[in-house]
Structure formats: C-alpha cells, structure tokens
Design a protein around this motif. Structure first.
Motif, mmCIF file in Angstrom:
data_model
loop_
_atom_site.group_PDB
_atom_site.id
_atom_site.type_symbol
_atom_site.label_atom_id
_atom_site.label_comp_id
_atom_site.label_asym_id
_atom_site.label_seq_id
_atom_site.Cartn_x
_atom_site.Cartn_y
_atom_site.Cartn_z
ATOM 1 N N GLU A 139 -43.897 17.983 -4.008
ATOM 2 C CA GLU A 139 -43.497 18.428 -2.677
ATOM 3 C C GLU A 139 -42.429 17.504 -2.106
ATOM 4 O O GLU A 139 -42.632 16.293 -2.030
ATOM 5 N N ARG A 140 -41.321 18.062 -1.694
ATOM 6 C CA ARG A 140 -40.240 17.273 -1.120
ATOM 7 C C ARG A 140 -39.770 17.923 0.178
ATOM 8 O O ARG A 140 -39.727 19.148 0.283
ATOM 9 N N VAL A 141 -39.442 17.088 1.128
ATOM 10 C CA VAL A 141 -38.859 17.615 2.361
ATOM 11 C C VAL A 141 -37.418 18.017 2.081
ATOM 12 O O VAL A 141 -36.785 17.515 1.148
ATOM 13 N N GLY A 208 -45.303 1.232 8.644
ATOM 14 C CA GLY A 208 -46.527 1.740 8.046
ATOM 15 C C GLY A 208 -46.979 3.063 8.601
ATOM 16 O O GLY A 208 -47.846 3.713 8.015
ATOM 17 N N GLY A 209 -46.404 3.487 9.732
ATOM 18 C CA GLY A 209 -46.768 4.779 10.297
ATOM 19 C C GLY A 209 -46.192 5.923 9.472
ATOM 20 O O GLY A 209 -45.254 5.744 8.694
ATOM 21 N N PRO A 210 -46.740 7.123 9.631
ATOM 22 C CA PRO A 210 -46.307 8.239 8.799
ATOM 23 C C PRO A 210 -45.142 9.031 9.388
ATOM 24 O O PRO A 210 -45.018 9.194 10.594
ATOM 25 N N LEU A 211 -44.300 9.511 8.495
ATOM 26 C CA LEU A 211 -43.302 10.533 8.833
ATOM 27 C C LEU A 211 -43.963 11.863 8.522
ATOM 28 O O LEU A 211 -44.211 12.180 7.352
ATOM 29 N N VAL A 212 -44.299 12.622 9.558
ATOM 30 C CA VAL A 212 -45.076 13.853 9.394
ATOM 31 C C VAL A 212 -44.147 15.058 9.474
ATOM 32 O O VAL A 212 -43.469 15.275 10.483
ATOM 33 N N CYS A 213 -44.116 15.811 8.399
ATOM 34 C CA CYS A 213 -43.285 17.012 8.302
ATOM 35 C C CYS A 213 -44.180 18.167 7.863
ATOM 36 O O CYS A 213 -44.916 18.035 6.875
ATOM 37 N N ASN A 214 -44.129 19.254 8.595
ATOM 38 C CA ASN A 214 -44.930 20.430 8.240
ATOM 39 C C ASN A 214 -46.405 20.085 8.056
ATOM 40 O O ASN A 214 -47.061 20.512 7.111
ATOM 41 N N LYS A 215 -46.919 19.255 8.970
ATOM 42 C CA LYS A 215 -48.331 18.893 9.047
ATOM 43 C C LYS A 215 -48.825 18.014 7.901
ATOM 44 O O LYS A 215 -50.027 17.829 7.722
ATOM 45 N N LYS A 216 -47.897 17.435 7.127
ATOM 46 C CA LYS A 216 -48.261 16.525 6.059
ATOM 47 C C LYS A 216 -47.482 15.226 6.199
ATOM 48 O O LYS A 216 -46.361 15.204 6.693
ATOM 49 N N ILE A 237 -43.578 9.504 0.060
ATOM 50 C CA ILE A 237 -44.966 9.571 -0.402
ATOM 51 C C ILE A 237 -45.116 10.394 -1.673
ATOM 52 O O ILE A 237 -45.904 10.040 -2.559
ATOM 53 N N SER A 238 -44.387 11.483 -1.808
ATOM 54 C CA SER A 238 -44.535 12.328 -2.998
ATOM 55 C C SER A 238 -44.247 11.547 -4.280
ATOM 56 O O SER A 238 -44.873 11.790 -5.320
ATOM 57 N N HIS A 239 -43.329 10.607 -4.207
ATOM 58 C CA HIS A 239 -43.015 9.780 -5.373
ATOM 59 C C HIS A 239 -44.200 8.897 -5.761
ATOM 60 O O HIS A 239 -44.426 8.639 -6.956
ATOM 61 N N PHE A 240 -44.951 8.451 -4.753
ATOM 62 C CA PHE A 240 -46.064 7.532 -4.984
ATOM 63 C C PHE A 240 -47.411 8.236 -5.110
ATOM 64 O O PHE A 240 -48.425 7.579 -5.328
ATOM 65 N N GLU A 241 -47.430 9.554 -4.975
ATOM 66 C CA GLU A 241 -48.704 10.279 -4.950
ATOM 67 C C GLU A 241 -49.559 10.044 -6.188
ATOM 68 O O GLU A 241 -50.774 9.801 -6.073
ATOM 69 N N PRO A 242 -48.995 10.050 -7.414
ATOM 70 C CA PRO A 242 -49.840 9.743 -8.587
ATOM 71 C C PRO A 242 -50.456 8.347 -8.509
ATOM 72 O O PRO A 242 -51.627 8.161 -8.860
ATOM 73 N N TRP A 243 -49.687 7.366 -8.046
ATOM 74 C CA TRP A 243 -50.215 6.006 -7.892
ATOM 75 C C TRP A 243 -51.315 5.970 -6.841
ATOM 76 O O TRP A 243 -52.349 5.305 -7.040
#
Length: 263
Positions: A139-141, A208-216, A237-243
């Motif tokens: 998933e990518r913005v 450390g806060g989130p960048l929230v796009c489309n509720k994710k 985050i999508s790049h690091f999701e497997p980690w």
C-alpha cells in the motif's frame, strides 16, 4: 495560530535538522485521534517528549531517534490524552517494557527512523484509546493525497509545547522535491510531504507521530530540512511493514485483537 511539534531536543539550522513543528494547525477535537500516544523519554540527565501511535493494545510505533539516548533510558507512554498537562480521567500511563530500533537506523539523515515499543501491560481499549491500522507492504500513498499529522508541540519557536493535541493537514509530494533538497532522501523508505503554497508544516514537537492517510498510518514524523515549512520527509510505514510484523511476532503480539480506529 502557529503550532510547533517537537522532533529533536536541540534545533540546529542544518539540512535534516529535524521535523516536528506543526505550523498552521488547529486544535484537534478532544479524543478524535484515540490512537495518539505521548512518549516521555528520560535518562540520567535529560528528558524529552515525542509522539507515537498505538497499533496493538500493548504495542506503539514511534521514531527511533526518540529513544536513541545514552545511558539507562526510561519511556513512559500516555494514551487517551487531550490536554497532556492535566490528569484527565481518560489518560492511561504505561511504561514501555522494551523496544526495538530498526537495525539499519542512522541518526545522520534519519534513515530507517522507526522503533516499536512493547508496553508493560495492555492498554484498556475504549472510546478514548484505540488502535490504528498501518499501511501494508503493497500500500502506497499517491502524490496529492491529503493526510493528517497530530501532536503536542510548541506553538512558537520557544518552549513550552502545546497543552492540547493539535493537528494539521499535509499533502503528499513527488519524491523528486525532497531529493532536490537532500541526498539523504530515500524514496523507498520515506514519504515526501508538505504544502508549498501555505505555511503548514511539521517541525519541533511531534517526532514519532503518524501521518494518517485514508484512515491508516502511512508515515512517521522523522527528519526534515533547513526550511521550516517545505518539504518534509517521513518514514514510509509500508516499507517497514514486514519488519514490524516480524517484531510483533517476536513480542507475541500478533494474535492480540484490537479494533482499528475509524472516523
């Protein structure tokens, strides 16, 4: 009103000096961002504050540089807060039992600036404390997507930070905009965001806060540039999701249910 959110403890006018100040933001509706976490990090000589976000009842994501301190480090996470200076009944303060920083994290250039914290006990999930879903690996913005960043940061160049949670909307930009500003920008692991037409940005206050796009949660407030307004680079985050999934499995958190926040 100017809204500044903390990224680093010291502000130095150098490339990648830090992102974190929210400029041109507004006060968030109380408890409208129930995934938000306030991190207080202390060692023997110093304390600092950052943002973070709940992704499991006892797991919080944040920026690695928030906990990358010398000596014995203690991290206290506050959930369910709106006014962080008050003892609100909605607040839950929980110590972080352990955390893992990405093995390829580099403070120079804020590369791989991500940490996963395991809380000593599970948070009580309710109207004021909820998890947020994170972007999956595929998933990518898209350029032009409008996203939100929230945090408790400075409202001017001088301390203290904001008592109440604030937020600002930022637009996803083309990678080449950040690449032109710094050779440290990595398109696979970073997201370029900002608003070149209006004075809206992150700066000192919500690392450390989130960048929230489309509720994710798609990004984590990380490094920035000398220009306090535009552009800024967040950890992707999508790049690091497997980690992240691998660390959750190590923490034995993969089966803990937590209904994700949705507004």
């Amino acid at each position: 009103m100017l809204l500044l959110l903390l990224l680093t403890n010291a502000f130095v006018l150098l490339p990648w000096a830090g992102a974190g100040r929210i400029i041109g933001g507004r006060e968030a509706v109380p408890h409208s961002r129930p995934y938000m976490a306030y991190l207080k990090t202390q060692n023997e000589t110093h304390s600092s504050a950052c943002g973070g976000f709940l992704i499991r009842p006892d797991a919080v994501l944040s920026a690695a540089h928030c906990v990358d301190k010398k000596g014995t480090v203690r991290v206290t996470v506050t959930l369910g807060a709106h006014n962080i200076r008050r003892q609100e009944r909605s607040q839950q303060k929980i110590r972080a039992g352990k955390w893992v920083i990405h093995p390829q994290y580099l403070h120079k250039g804020f590369k791989n600036d991500i940490v996963l914290l395991k809380l000593k006990k599970k948070a009580e999930i309710n109207d004021n404390v909820q998890c947020i879903s994170i972007a999956k690996e595929n998933e990518r913005v898209r350029v032009g997507d409008l996203c939100t960043v929230s945090g408790w940061g400075r409202t001017s160049l001088d301390p203290p930070g904001s008592d109440v949670l604030r937020e600002v909307e930022l637009k996803v930009q083309e990678d080449k905009i950040c690449q032109r500003v710094s050779s440290n920008y990595q398109r696979q692991s970073m997201i370029c965001v900002g608003d070149e037409k209006e004075e809206k940005a992150t700066y000192k206050g919500d690392s450390g806060g989130p960048l929230v796009c489309n509720k994710k949660a798609h990004g984590i407030v990380s490094g920035g540039y000398e220009n306090p307004f535009f552009p800024k680079a967040f950890a992707r985050i999508s790049h690091f999701e497997p980690w992240i999934r691998k660390q959750l499995k190590r923490f034995s958190l993969q089966d803990i249910p937590c209904f994700p926040f949705s507004d």
